[in-house]
Design a protein around this motif. Sequence first.
Motif, PDB file in Angstrom:
ATOM      1  N   LEU A  58      37.353  59.855  67.647  1.00 35.10           N
ATOM      2  CA  LEU A  58      36.262  59.199  68.359  1.00 35.10           C
ATOM      3  C   LEU A  58      35.145  58.913  67.374  1.00 35.10           C
ATOM      4  CD1 LEU A  58      34.882  58.247  70.991  1.00 35.10           C
ATOM      5  CD2 LEU A  58      33.940  60.542  71.175  1.00 35.10           C
ATOM      6  N   GLN A  59      34.650  57.699  67.407  1.00 36.36           N
ATOM      7  CA  GLN A  59      33.481  57.379  66.591  1.00 36.36           C
ATOM      8  C   GLN A  59      32.476  56.633  67.447  1.00 36.36           C
ATOM      9  OE1 GLN A  59      35.432  54.956  63.538  1.00 36.36           O
ATOM     10  NE2 GLN A  59      34.301  53.174  64.260  1.00 36.36           N
ATOM     11  N   THR A  60      31.218  56.934  67.206  1.00 33.93           N
ATOM     12  CA  THR A  60      30.129  56.237  67.886  1.00 33.93           C
ATOM     13  C   THR A  60      29.346  55.470  66.836  1.00 33.93           C
ATOM     14  OG1 THR A  60      29.946  57.916  69.613  1.00 33.93           O
ATOM     15  CG2 THR A  60      28.053  56.478  69.284  1.00 33.93           C
ATOM     16  N   LEU A  61      29.161  54.195  67.116  1.00 31.97           N
ATOM     17  CA  LEU A  61      28.445  53.322  66.193  1.00 31.97           C
ATOM     18  C   LEU A  61      27.277  52.706  66.949  1.00 31.97           C
ATOM     19  CD1 LEU A  61      28.609  52.214  63.284  1.00 31.97           C
ATOM     20  CD2 LEU A  61      29.931  50.300  64.188  1.00 31.97           C
ATOM     21  N   GLU A  62      26.080  52.995  66.477  1.00 32.94           N
ATOM     22  CA  GLU A  62      24.888  52.444  67.102  1.00 32.94           C
ATOM     23  C   GLU A  62      24.149  51.590  66.078  1.00 32.94           C
ATOM     24  OE1 GLU A  62      21.435  54.221  69.901  1.00 32.94           O
ATOM     25  OE2 GLU A  62      21.393  54.940  67.846  1.00 32.94           O
ATOM     26  N   ALA A  63      23.583  50.486  66.551  1.00 32.34           N
ATOM     27  CA  ALA A  63      22.867  49.611  65.621  1.00 32.34           C
ATOM     28  C   ALA A  63      21.769  48.868  66.351  1.00 32.34           C
ATOM     29  CB  ALA A  63      23.818  48.618  64.972  1.00 32.34           C
ATOM     30  N   TYR A  64      20.739  48.559  65.583  1.00 31.42           N
ATOM     31  CA  TYR A  64      19.674  47.686  66.055  1.00 31.42           C
ATOM     32  C   TYR A  64      19.470  46.634  64.976  1.00 31.42           C
ATOM     33  CZ  TYR A  64      15.528  46.266  68.651  1.00 31.42           C
ATOM     34  OH  TYR A  64      14.631  45.550  69.411  1.00 31.42           O
ATOM     35  N   ALA A  65      19.515  45.365  65.367  1.00 32.99           N
ATOM     36  CA  ALA A  65      19.392  44.266  64.402  1.00 32.99           C
ATOM     37  C   ALA A  65      18.436  43.223  64.956  1.00 32.99           C
ATOM     38  CB  ALA A  65      20.753  43.645  64.118  1.00 32.99           C
ATOM     39  N   GLY A  66      17.165  43.348  64.584  1.00 33.93           N
ATOM     40  CA  GLY A  66      16.153  42.411  65.052  1.00 33.93           C
ATOM     41  C   GLY A  66      15.378  41.811  63.895  1.00 33.93           C
ATOM     42  N   ASP A  67      14.259  41.192  64.207  1.00 32.73           N
ATOM     43  CA  ASP A  67      13.471  40.518  63.183  1.00 32.73           C
ATOM     44  C   ASP A  67      12.552  41.473  62.413  1.00 32.73           C
ATOM     45  OD1 ASP A  67      14.567  38.052  63.810  1.00 32.73           O
ATOM     46  OD2 ASP A  67      13.080  37.669  65.380  1.00 32.73           O
ATOM     47  N   SER A  68      12.261  42.632  63.001  1.00 32.26           N
ATOM     48  CA  SER A  68      11.390  43.598  62.321  1.00 32.26           C
ATOM     49  C   SER A  68      12.227  44.582  61.522  1.00 32.26           C
ATOM     50  CB  SER A  68      10.539  44.362  63.340  1.00 32.26           C
ATOM     51  OG  SER A  68       9.822  45.397  62.695  1.00 32.26           O
ATOM     52  N   ILE A  69      12.020  44.608  60.230  1.00 26.34           N
ATOM     53  CA  ILE A  69      12.807  45.468  59.351  1.00 26.34           C
ATOM     54  C   ILE A  69      12.610  46.944  59.676  1.00 26.34           C
ATOM     55  CG2 ILE A  69      11.059  45.634  57.537  1.00 26.34           C
ATOM     56  CD1 ILE A  69      13.302  45.386  55.496  1.00 26.34           C
ATOM     57  N   ASN A  70      11.439  47.301  60.212  1.00 26.97           N
ATOM     58  CA  ASN A  70      11.172  48.702  60.536  1.00 26.97           C
ATOM     59  C   ASN A  70      12.019  49.197  61.697  1.00 26.97           C
ATOM     60  OD1 ASN A  70       9.259  49.387  58.587  1.00 26.97           O
ATOM     61  ND2 ASN A  70       7.626  48.391  59.732  1.00 26.97           N
ATOM     62  N   ASP A  71      12.471  48.293  62.570  1.00 25.13           N
ATOM     63  CA  ASP A  71      13.283  48.684  63.728  1.00 25.13           C
ATOM     64  C   ASP A  71      14.760  48.831  63.389  1.00 25.13           C
ATOM     65  OD1 ASP A  71      10.997  48.499  65.208  1.00 25.13           O
ATOM     66  OD2 ASP A  71      11.445  46.522  66.051  1.00 25.13           O
ATOM     67  N   ASN A  72      15.211  48.138  62.381  1.00 24.86           N
ATOM     68  CA  ASN A  72      16.645  47.978  62.157  1.00 24.86           C
ATOM     69  C   ASN A  72      17.297  49.227  61.576  1.00 24.86           C
ATOM     70  OD1 ASN A  72      16.281  45.379  63.059  1.00 24.86           O
ATOM     71  ND2 ASN A  72      16.297  44.466  61.028  1.00 24.86           N
ATOM     72  N   TYR A  73      18.479  49.534  62.089  1.00 25.54           N
ATOM     73  CA  TYR A  73      19.228  50.682  61.582  1.00 25.54           C
ATOM     74  C   TYR A  73      20.676  50.609  62.038  1.00 25.54           C
ATOM     75  CZ  TYR A  73      18.926  52.690  66.308  1.00 25.54           C
ATOM     76  OH  TYR A  73      19.033  52.908  67.664  1.00 25.54           O
ATOM     77  N   ILE A  74      21.505  51.404  61.378  1.00 27.68           N
ATOM     78  CA  ILE A  74      22.877  51.655  61.832  1.00 27.68           C
ATOM     79  C   ILE A  74      23.079  53.155  61.808  1.00 27.68           C
ATOM     80  CG2 ILE A  74      25.342  51.313  61.424  1.00 27.68           C
ATOM     81  CD1 ILE A  74      24.677  48.774  59.886  1.00 27.68           C
ATOM     82  N   ARG A  75      23.652  53.685  62.855  1.00 24.96           N
ATOM     83  CA  ARG A  75      23.972  55.117  62.922  1.00 24.96           C
ATOM     84  C   ARG A  75      25.464  55.242  63.244  1.00 24.96           C
ATOM     85  NH1 ARG A  75      21.113  59.760  64.898  1.00 24.96           N
ATOM     86  NH2 ARG A  75      22.309  61.581  64.174  1.00 24.96           N
ATOM     87  N   PHE A  76      26.142  56.113  62.520  1.00 19.54           N
ATOM     88  CA  PHE A  76      27.601  56.253  62.654  1.00 19.54           C
ATOM     89  C   PHE A  76      27.945  57.736  62.763  1.00 19.54           C
ATOM     90  CE2 PHE A  76      31.641  57.075  60.395  1.00 19.54           C
ATOM     91  CZ  PHE A  76      32.507  56.340  61.183  1.00 19.54           C
ATOM     92  N   LEU A  77      28.726  58.083  63.800  1.00 17.14           N
ATOM     93  CA  LEU A  77      29.178  59.466  63.973  1.00 17.14           C
ATOM     94  C   LEU A  77      30.683  59.453  64.185  1.00 17.14           C
ATOM     95  CD1 LEU A  77      27.685  62.208  64.102  1.00 17.14           C
ATOM     96  CD2 LEU A  77      27.963  62.117  66.564  1.00 17.14           C
ATOM     97  N   PHE A  78      31.385  60.326  63.481  1.00 19.54           N
ATOM     98  CA  PHE A  78      32.850  60.345  63.548  1.00 19.54           C
ATOM     99  C   PHE A  78      33.366  61.781  63.649  1.00 19.54           C
ATOM    100  CE2 PHE A  78      36.857  61.046  61.416  1.00 19.54           C
ATOM    101  CZ  PHE A  78      37.694  60.129  62.037  1.00 19.54           C
ATOM    102  N   LYS A  79      34.403  61.958  64.488  1.00 22.77           N
ATOM    103  CA  LYS A  79      35.095  63.245  64.552  1.00 22.77           C
ATOM    104  C   LYS A  79      36.494  63.011  65.109  1.00 22.77           C
ATOM    105  CE  LYS A  79      34.781  68.045  66.077  1.00 22.77           C
ATOM    106  NZ  LYS A  79      36.217  68.184  66.238  1.00 22.77           N
ATOM    107  N   GLY A  80      37.398  63.857  64.669  1.00 22.16           N
ATOM    108  CA  GLY A  80      38.715  63.808  65.285  1.00 22.16           C
ATOM    109  C   GLY A  80      39.844  63.708  64.290  1.00 22.16           C
ATOM    110  N   GLY A  81      41.042  63.734  64.809  1.00 17.36           N
ATOM    111  CA  GLY A  81      42.232  63.630  63.979  1.00 17.36           C
ATOM    112  C   GLY A  81      43.308  64.553  64.480  1.00 17.36           C
ATOM    113  N   GLY A  82      44.532  64.078  64.443  1.00 14.06           N
ATOM    114  CA  GLY A  82      45.659  64.885  64.935  1.00 14.06           C
ATOM    115  C   GLY A  82      46.429  65.530  63.822  1.00 14.06           C
ATOM    116  N   ALA A  83      46.021  65.363  62.593  1.00 19.02           N
ATOM    117  CA  ALA A  83      46.757  65.900  61.455  1.00 19.02           C
ATOM    118  C   ALA A  83      46.258  67.309  61.129  1.00 19.02           C
ATOM    119  CB  ALA A  83      46.592  64.981  60.255  1.00 19.02           C
TER     120      ALA A  83
END
Length: 849
Positions: free
Chosen positions: A740-765
């Motif tokens: 499971l991975q969660t990907l959050e992002a904000y992409a607007g005209d103000s550089i101070n608002d913009n970000y990407i956040r990524f969280l990952f966990k899991g695997g059957g191996a």
Amino acid sequence: MLNIFKKIKSKKADTPKPSHSAKTSFNERYDCFQKLLSDNNLILETIADMEETLLGDSMVDMNYVNSKCEIVEKRVKNIIDYLNSLSNRKYCDLYEAFEKTDSVIKEALAKDVEIPKTDFTIPFEDATKEMVNSVGGKNANLGEMKNRLSLPVPEGFCITAYAFKRFMDYNDLIHKIDISSVDTGNIEELNMASKKAQDLVLKARIPSDLAESISDAVSELERKIAHRAVFNVSVRSSAIHEDAEFTFAGQYKTVLNVGPDHVISAYVEVIASLFTSKAIFYNKSKGFQQKDMVMAVGVVEMIEAKASGVMYSRDPTDEERHGIIINGVWGLGKYAVDGKVESATHVVSRDLPGTILEQSRPVQHFMLLCGLEGGVIDVRVPDYIRRRSCLTDDQAKTLAGYALMLEKHYGKPQDIEWALDLKDNIFILQARPLRIIAKKRSRRSPTPLPGHKILIDKGQVACKGVGAGKVYLVGKEEELKDFPEGAVLVGKHTSTKFVTVMNKASAIIADVGSPTGHMASISREYGVPTIVNTEIAMKTLKAGQEITVDATDGKIYEGRVKELVEAEKKDTSFKNTPVFCLLRAVLKKIAPLNLVDPGDEERFNPQHCETFHDMTRFAHEMAMNEMFTISDNSDLGRGKSLKLVVQVPLDIRVIDLGGGVENGSSKITPDNILSIPMKALLKGLTAIQWPGPPPEKKGFLSAITCATVDPKADKLFSETSFAIISKEYMNFSIRLGYHLQTLEAYAGDSINDNYIRFLFKGGGASDDRRVRRTRLIKEILERIDFQVSRTGDVLDGRMTKYDRTTIEKQLGIMAKLTAFTKQLDMTLFNDAIVDWYVREFIKNHCADM
């Protein structure tokens, strides 16, 4: 945040029935988030403006300080409210921090000039320079010269600041007179406000106790100088801030040759002069508030002068000249200080006491004398003295000795008024600091300097100034520990952790960043010249290369440009005005950023928020965390979702918070998506082959691909993935079988608002292969400028404050990384294969990074 990972199941979950309440809840939270971002930006922009003002070359008044503080105070309170709405009031401790800081700022803004309770009148023999707040600057200096230097000062007394307070309170003038909002640039408005204020003063009544005190002091002064043939006085202004750091020269009224019966009326005239147009303009232009305008008055025996003038203990136009300049005229000194007639001049050597270096004796035709019935009269200078100097050489030498004595006592050059009575007795009438005009270094024009190579001429100035030094490239934050003194810090993107070397850095350059961001604010706090958003500095500049950063004109030159570095020296004496001192004081509770590391659990909390900037940073960080867990909600699937038909092996449902999907869409395809981050992600998801291994290789690589695709791949992709979107926002929980991975992002005209956040966990191996998978993802993310933390097989990555285009590009890469690493842990049987996959992905998908 990780609760969502506990919900991973190996079989498809039933899709719940839609519920409008879930969507409403998402919309309400997103609305709070949007408002928080908007206020966050306004706060940072306001702080940046205040810091630039403090470092800049322009004067401001109290309206500026009050309005900016009000904006910051209101918006910080707003973002605390929004954060608590987002988090179900999880951060109420922030209110306590807010109230504590806000009270300090409001106390500073409301602080009045302290007026000590004293007698209404104080004789000169009881006054000293420490009594400025009681007797005003001019009176305090006269008392100091008389009592501690034993210089010849006329007899007199002070009508105190406490007397002024009594007069103003008695007539309620503090409330009746209001010049705080007067626009000094509007002469008509200024004159109207001045006339109204002066009329109120001139029509006011003197309290009986104050009138009695003044009359008694006049009688006592008359007794002291009974030997004088005529008893008249001059009634002179002595405002609290007069004759100190700011001279107020010629701003207030002096009434000359006043008879004892008219002292009280002359006193009121001097009080009224506090509100002349020129006095109001001077006060406001120097940053004084109306509450700072406090007038004490001096009543001084009138010296019937046959000559008088002004003396400078140094040449005010050239600090390198060593002469004492004495100007004088026949009669009263008003014509000398007003420039009505040309003064005679003596220049006496400082190095060779008693040596006259220069003299001039212009012809004087008119002079000012005391009238027989009071006041002053203009008369012709008698022919027999018209061409003579009003001072003998010996008198000039005596005055020069007094000048040196005063300069030594006060520790700075002095501007001195003197008079010579009919019996040739010299009197010192006034002394105040003399401002020396240092040699000006001409600032070059903003055009490129000829003969100097420009390496970079793009980017945004975050903190003005010029710095020169050797380039020190910072790729990782741990490299800051070796930062050398005087180097120029060059980084890929801004970081608040740069604060640790700002006391060493001569300048800062960043490829990515915002002039209103946190680090930019710290740069201004430390006064480090800073340029951000150069885009190419890390590629263009070489480690150890000497450069000059012109963060005034936004250019970076090869080598050390001496003329730029020297031209940066400038006069900052106006920075000591009261308004700048107050601005500097309140900014200490607004601008400094102490919460620089969100990973520091011991300090990154409301209890350590000491400034409004701390609160803003904390609220912004926590708001992103709260929004990141928006999909960690048991009601998620019950929202009104639309199935997205897309050529990838994922079951995607979309919840639109507004503006993310075309209106009226019934069948959702990528063409119907309006969300900027979601559209960028889908572009990447559809641009790479699903699922499939890399192209078949011989030998070593054949072992890699043997188990890439699980025979039951269709079932592994059958769980629903939810995307919560708006025009600029996306929170996408992607279920990939056991991962499971969660990907959050904000992409607007103000550089101070913009970000990407990524969280990952899991695997059957096995554990070791899952760890290798997270190491592979971490290394790739770091190659594309993410900040990543890893705990076991859990990854948390983020990138912030990039422009919209970069955010979109990075989301496309993240999408390809999602497909690329699907079930990859089954093939990662050793570390060498991890390294190979990292190189392959970077080569094929990040070649232009």
